[in-house]
Design an enzyme around this catalytic site. Structure first.
Site, PDB file in Angstrom:
ATOM      1  N   CYS A 192     -52.588  31.176 -79.221  1.00 64.10           N
ATOM      2  CA  CYS A 192     -53.602  30.395 -80.534  1.00 64.10           C
ATOM      3  C   CYS A 192     -53.911  31.975 -80.967  1.00 64.10           C
ATOM      4  O   CYS A 192     -54.369  31.945 -82.222  1.00 64.10           O
ATOM      5  CB  CYS A 192     -54.567  29.828 -80.220  1.00 64.10           C
ATOM      6  SG  CYS A 192     -54.010  28.073 -79.537  1.00 64.10           S
ATOM      7  N   THR A 230     -27.510  10.434 -73.805  1.00 69.03           N
ATOM      8  CA  THR A 230     -28.676  10.041 -74.466  1.00 69.03           C
ATOM      9  C   THR A 230     -29.210   8.867 -73.753  1.00 69.03           C
ATOM     10  O   THR A 230     -30.482   8.733 -73.631  1.00 69.03           O
ATOM     11  CB  THR A 230     -28.592   9.786 -75.991  1.00 69.03           C
ATOM     12  OG1 THR A 230     -27.480  10.770 -76.424  1.00 69.03           O
ATOM     13  CG2 THR A 230     -29.899   9.617 -76.582  1.00 69.03           C
ATOM     14  N   CYS A 286     -51.993  33.114 -83.897  1.00 65.07           N
ATOM     15  CA  CYS A 286     -51.611  32.146 -84.630  1.00 65.07           C
ATOM     16  C   CYS A 286     -52.523  32.356 -85.979  1.00 65.07           C
ATOM     17  O   CYS A 286     -53.592  32.311 -86.364  1.00 65.07           O
ATOM     18  CB  CYS A 286     -51.912  30.722 -84.339  1.00 65.07           C
ATOM     19  SG  CYS A 286     -51.768  29.233 -85.417  1.00 65.07           S
ATOM     20  N   CYS A 323     -46.886  28.193 -81.338  1.00 70.42           N
ATOM     21  CA  CYS A 323     -47.286  26.991 -80.826  1.00 70.42           C
ATOM     22  C   CYS A 323     -46.403  26.088 -80.124  1.00 70.42           C
ATOM     23  O   CYS A 323     -45.916  25.271 -80.353  1.00 70.42           O
ATOM     24  CB  CYS A 323     -47.820  26.196 -82.437  1.00 70.42           C
ATOM     25  SG  CYS A 323     -48.739  25.021 -82.167  1.00 70.42           S
ATOM     26  N   CYS A 325     -57.273  25.235 -87.157  1.00 74.37           N
ATOM     27  CA  CYS A 325     -56.720  24.383 -86.282  1.00 74.37           C
ATOM     28  C   CYS A 325     -57.899  23.348 -85.424  1.00 74.37           C
ATOM     29  O   CYS A 325     -58.728  24.074 -85.028  1.00 74.37           O
ATOM     30  CB  CYS A 325     -55.880  25.207 -85.291  1.00 74.37           C
ATOM     31  SG  CYS A 325     -55.028  23.768 -84.006  1.00 74.37           S
ATOM     32  N   GLN A 367     -30.483  17.863 -81.845  1.00 69.95           N
ATOM     33  CA  GLN A 367     -30.728  17.688 -80.351  1.00 69.95           C
ATOM     34  C   GLN A 367     -30.255  18.954 -79.284  1.00 69.95           C
ATOM     35  O   GLN A 367     -29.971  18.848 -78.287  1.00 69.95           O
ATOM     36  CB  GLN A 367     -29.700  16.618 -79.847  1.00 69.95           C
ATOM     37  CG  GLN A 367     -29.566  15.436 -80.855  1.00 69.95           C
ATOM     38  CD  GLN A 367     -30.810  14.287 -80.076  1.00 69.95           C
ATOM     39  OE1 GLN A 367     -31.218  14.681 -79.262  1.00 69.95           O
ATOM     40  NE2 GLN A 367     -30.780  13.184 -81.140  1.00 69.95           N
ATOM     41  N   TYR A 400     -22.702  15.286 -78.446  1.00 67.06           N
ATOM     42  CA  TYR A 400     -22.975  14.397 -79.605  1.00 67.06           C
ATOM     43  C   TYR A 400     -21.645  14.561 -80.457  1.00 67.06           C
ATOM     44  O   TYR A 400     -22.088  14.822 -81.627  1.00 67.06           O
ATOM     45  CB  TYR A 400     -24.318  14.775 -80.378  1.00 67.06           C
ATOM     46  CG  TYR A 400     -25.503  14.558 -79.178  1.00 67.06           C
ATOM     47  CD1 TYR A 400     -26.018  13.429 -78.974  1.00 67.06           C
ATOM     48  CD2 TYR A 400     -25.947  15.684 -78.533  1.00 67.06           C
ATOM     49  CE1 TYR A 400     -27.169  13.055 -78.179  1.00 67.06           C
ATOM     50  CE2 TYR A 400     -27.121  15.499 -77.621  1.00 67.06           C
ATOM     51  CZ  TYR A 400     -27.448  14.302 -77.413  1.00 67.06           C
ATOM     52  OH  TYR A 400     -28.560  13.973 -76.767  1.00 67.06           O
ATOM     53  N   GLU A 406     -27.901  22.993 -89.646  1.00 67.04           N
ATOM     54  CA  GLU A 406     -28.764  21.699 -89.403  1.00 67.04           C
ATOM     55  C   GLU A 406     -28.127  20.753 -88.656  1.00 67.04           C
ATOM     56  O   GLU A 406     -28.888  19.947 -87.847  1.00 67.04           O
ATOM     57  CB  GLU A 406     -29.595  21.149 -90.789  1.00 67.04           C
ATOM     58  CG  GLU A 406     -30.465  22.099 -91.218  1.00 67.04           C
ATOM     59  CD  GLU A 406     -31.774  22.261 -90.406  1.00 67.04           C
ATOM     60  OE1 GLU A 406     -32.252  21.377 -89.556  1.00 67.04           O
ATOM     61  OE2 GLU A 406     -32.660  23.360 -90.717  1.00 67.04           O
ATOM     62  N   ARG A 429     -29.831  32.096 -91.988  1.00 65.92           N
ATOM     63  CA  ARG A 429     -31.208  32.390 -92.595  1.00 65.92           C
ATOM     64  C   ARG A 429     -30.950  33.420 -93.534  1.00 65.92           C
ATOM     65  O   ARG A 429     -30.601  34.414 -93.017  1.00 65.92           O
ATOM     66  CB  ARG A 429     -32.199  32.369 -91.666  1.00 65.92           C
ATOM     67  CG  ARG A 429     -33.704  32.381 -92.311  1.00 65.92           C
ATOM     68  CD  ARG A 429     -34.773  32.503 -91.452  1.00 65.92           C
ATOM     69  NE  ARG A 429     -35.034  31.257 -91.069  1.00 65.92           N
ATOM     70  CZ  ARG A 429     -36.190  31.237 -90.073  1.00 65.92           C
ATOM     71  NH1 ARG A 429     -36.879  32.136 -89.606  1.00 65.92           N
ATOM     72  NH2 ARG A 429     -36.512  29.950 -89.916  1.00 65.92           N
ATOM     73  N   TYR A 459     -34.079  13.347 -92.306  1.00 59.33           N
ATOM     74  CA  TYR A 459     -34.432  14.700 -91.837  1.00 59.33           C
ATOM     75  C   TYR A 459     -33.435  15.823 -92.496  1.00 59.33           C
ATOM     76  O   TYR A 459     -33.860  16.871 -93.308  1.00 59.33           O
ATOM     77  CB  TYR A 459     -34.331  15.055 -90.323  1.00 59.33           C
ATOM     78  CG  TYR A 459     -34.562  16.535 -89.823  1.00 59.33           C
ATOM     79  CD1 TYR A 459     -35.616  17.051 -90.166  1.00 59.33           C
ATOM     80  CD2 TYR A 459     -33.491  17.248 -89.514  1.00 59.33           C
ATOM     81  CE1 TYR A 459     -35.639  18.397 -89.831  1.00 59.33           C
ATOM     82  CE2 TYR A 459     -33.449  18.487 -89.536  1.00 59.33           C
ATOM     83  CZ  TYR A 459     -34.632  19.287 -89.755  1.00 59.33           C
ATOM     84  OH  TYR A 459     -34.775  20.490 -89.419  1.00 59.33           O
ATOM     85  N   ASP A 503     -39.207  18.241 -88.003  1.00 64.88           N
ATOM     86  CA  ASP A 503     -38.504  18.452 -86.822  1.00 64.88           C
ATOM     87  C   ASP A 503     -39.494  18.459 -85.633  1.00 64.88           C
ATOM     88  O   ASP A 503     -40.638  18.129 -85.718  1.00 64.88           O
ATOM     89  CB  ASP A 503     -37.455  19.479 -86.673  1.00 64.88           C
ATOM     90  CG  ASP A 503     -38.149  20.901 -86.609  1.00 64.88           C
ATOM     91  OD1 ASP A 503     -39.468  20.920 -86.634  1.00 64.88           O
ATOM     92  OD2 ASP A 503     -37.423  21.825 -86.237  1.00 64.88           O
TER      93      ASP A 503
HETATM   94  S1  SF4 Z   1     -54.187  27.473 -83.187  1.00 66.38           S
HETATM   95 FE1  SF4 Z   1     -53.541  25.496 -83.187  1.00 66.38          FE
HETATM   96  S2  SF4 Z   1     -51.501  25.390 -84.750  1.00 66.38           S
HETATM   97 FE2  SF4 Z   1     -51.894  27.654 -83.843  1.00 66.38          FE
HETATM   98  S3  SF4 Z   1     -50.883  27.731 -81.825  1.00 66.38           S
HETATM   99 FE3  SF4 Z   1     -52.873  26.920 -81.568  1.00 66.38          FE
HETATM  100  S4  SF4 Z   1     -52.606  24.928 -81.165  1.00 66.38           S
HETATM  101 FE4  SF4 Z   1     -50.925  25.721 -82.331  1.00 66.38          FE
END
Ligand code: SF4
Length: 359
Positions: free
Chosen positions: A209, A309, A212, A202, A218, A54, A94, A49, A28, A132, A150
């Site tokens: 949360c 699999t 977040c 998440c 959310c 998997q 795989y 990628e 990255r 994807y 994903d």
């Molecule tokens: S607020 Fe919603 S999006 Fe953020 S971590 Fe919690 S459940 Fe996930």
């Protein structure tokens, strides 16, 4: 600050979080370096990628480092002997991905002048690149607007929008919502930001949360309900197949007899010890009828179990210590010394077999 938060769009909220909390990954370009003009190398994005399908980031890192040090460019990978690529891939699973990886590198080198195409439609025509991966490369490597979805993205978006339709039926809805959320500016960083949010905040169990950036918008934040999403359609039970593996050991040198699997099919082109077919009807007790040649075969106490699999596998393992003779030279097989064994293109299931017979 409060005014800014109140008016910021969901993508701005998340990108601001990503600028501070992006994971450092070997493939990255950090958001900071990207702002200073560094662009991602499409070869590294593609390689990561394919490897990450998997598999987890933790499992992939060392393989990625090995590949880019052995083959720093897509042309280097295209020119590498397939056997070396399979050996370097051994353990990642795989294996059709490794064969397609090599074919894709050859196509890029021969037909695209060593450069990855930037648009999804052309990327999709390359070996081993599905919808994807095409979207991920177009977005992450070339900053094209594409909806990258994903497992992490599925989890975050089903919670953000409280999508209760089970997967896989929910996929079109999730993709449409990701397309709407993805901004025109920095779409590549945005895709990686949702993935990072899913991987670090998440999470499947106990999402954080409180930390977040999307907690205010959310639909399920901070409720126990969050953990129940995404819903999944019940999985079919996997069948169990049985078989036997035969580990012949040279009494004098400790070398082990190996052979190559046929190029097509499960574990195609990988290395194995001689063995039987794997089938649901195979009865381990009659395995000695299937020995590759007469020798003092002894059934090992440890049985090998492995999950693919589509099925579980149980292998009975037999070992014979012998002096190699004409009869033990099977077509397409070879003796591999203890020093060479670690370098062979042995899939994980065969490493388990060797460990059951040799450890
Ligand atoms: S607020 Fe919603 S999006 Fe953020 S971590 Fe919690 S459940 Fe996930």
């Amino acid at each position: 600050m409060i005014d800014h938060m109140a008016t910021a769009s969901p993508s701005q909220l998340l990108l601001a979080w990503y600028d501070r909390h992006a994971r450092t990954l070997p493939w990255r370009v950090s958001p900071d370096n990207r702002k200073h003009g560094e662009v991602p190398d499409p070869y590294r994005v593609w390689l990561s990628e394919i490897m990450l399908q998997q598999t987890t980031v933790a499992a992939v890192k060392s393989y990625f480092e090995k590949f880019v040090s052995l083959w720093p460019t897509v042309e280097d990978l295209a020119a590498a002997p397939e056997e070396d690529v399979m050996k370097a891939w051994a353990g990642l699973g795989y294996y059709s991905r490794a064969r397609n990886l090599k074919k894709c590198a050859e196509t890029i080198a021969a037909e695209h002048d060593g450069r990855f195409p930037a648009d999804e439609a052309t990327l999709l025509k390359l070996p081993g690149i599905g919808p994807y991966t095409a979207a991920a490369i177009a977005t992450i490597a070339f900053d094209r607007h594409a909806a990258v979805v994903d497992g992490n993205v599925e989890r975050v978006l089903t919670r953000l929008f409280q999508i209760e339709t089970p997967l896989p039926d929910a996929k079109p809805d999730i993709k449409a919502r990701m397309a709407t959320l993805t901004p025109d500016a920095r779409p590549g960083d945005f895709a990686q930001a949702v993935m990072d949010l899913g991987a670090t905040i998440c999470t499947p169990k106990k999402p954080a949360c409180g930390l977040c950036p999307w907690r205010e918008i959310c639909a399920v934040q901070s409720s126990p309900f969050a953990e129940t999403l995404p819903r999944k359609a019940p999985k079919k039970e996997k069948p169990t197949r049985f078989g036997a593996a035969f580990v012949a050991v040279d009494i004098n040198t400790g070398s082990v007899l190996l052979r190559r699997r046929p190029p097509k099919g499960l574990l195609g082109g990988m290395t194995e010890v001689p063995g039987t077919e794997w089938s649901e009807g195979f009865i381990g007790e009659t395995a000695l009828d299937a020995v590759p040649f007469a020798a003092p075969w002894e059934k090992q106490v440890k049985q090998v179990t492995h999950t693919f699999t589509h099925f579980h596998l149980k292998l009975s393992v037999f070992r014979a210590d012998l002096i190699p003779t004409q009869t033990t030279v099977l077509a397409g097989s070879w003796w591999s010394s203890p020093q060479e064994l670690g370098e062979e293109a042995l899939p994980t299931v065969m490493r388990k077999v060797l460990s059951a017979a040799l450890d």
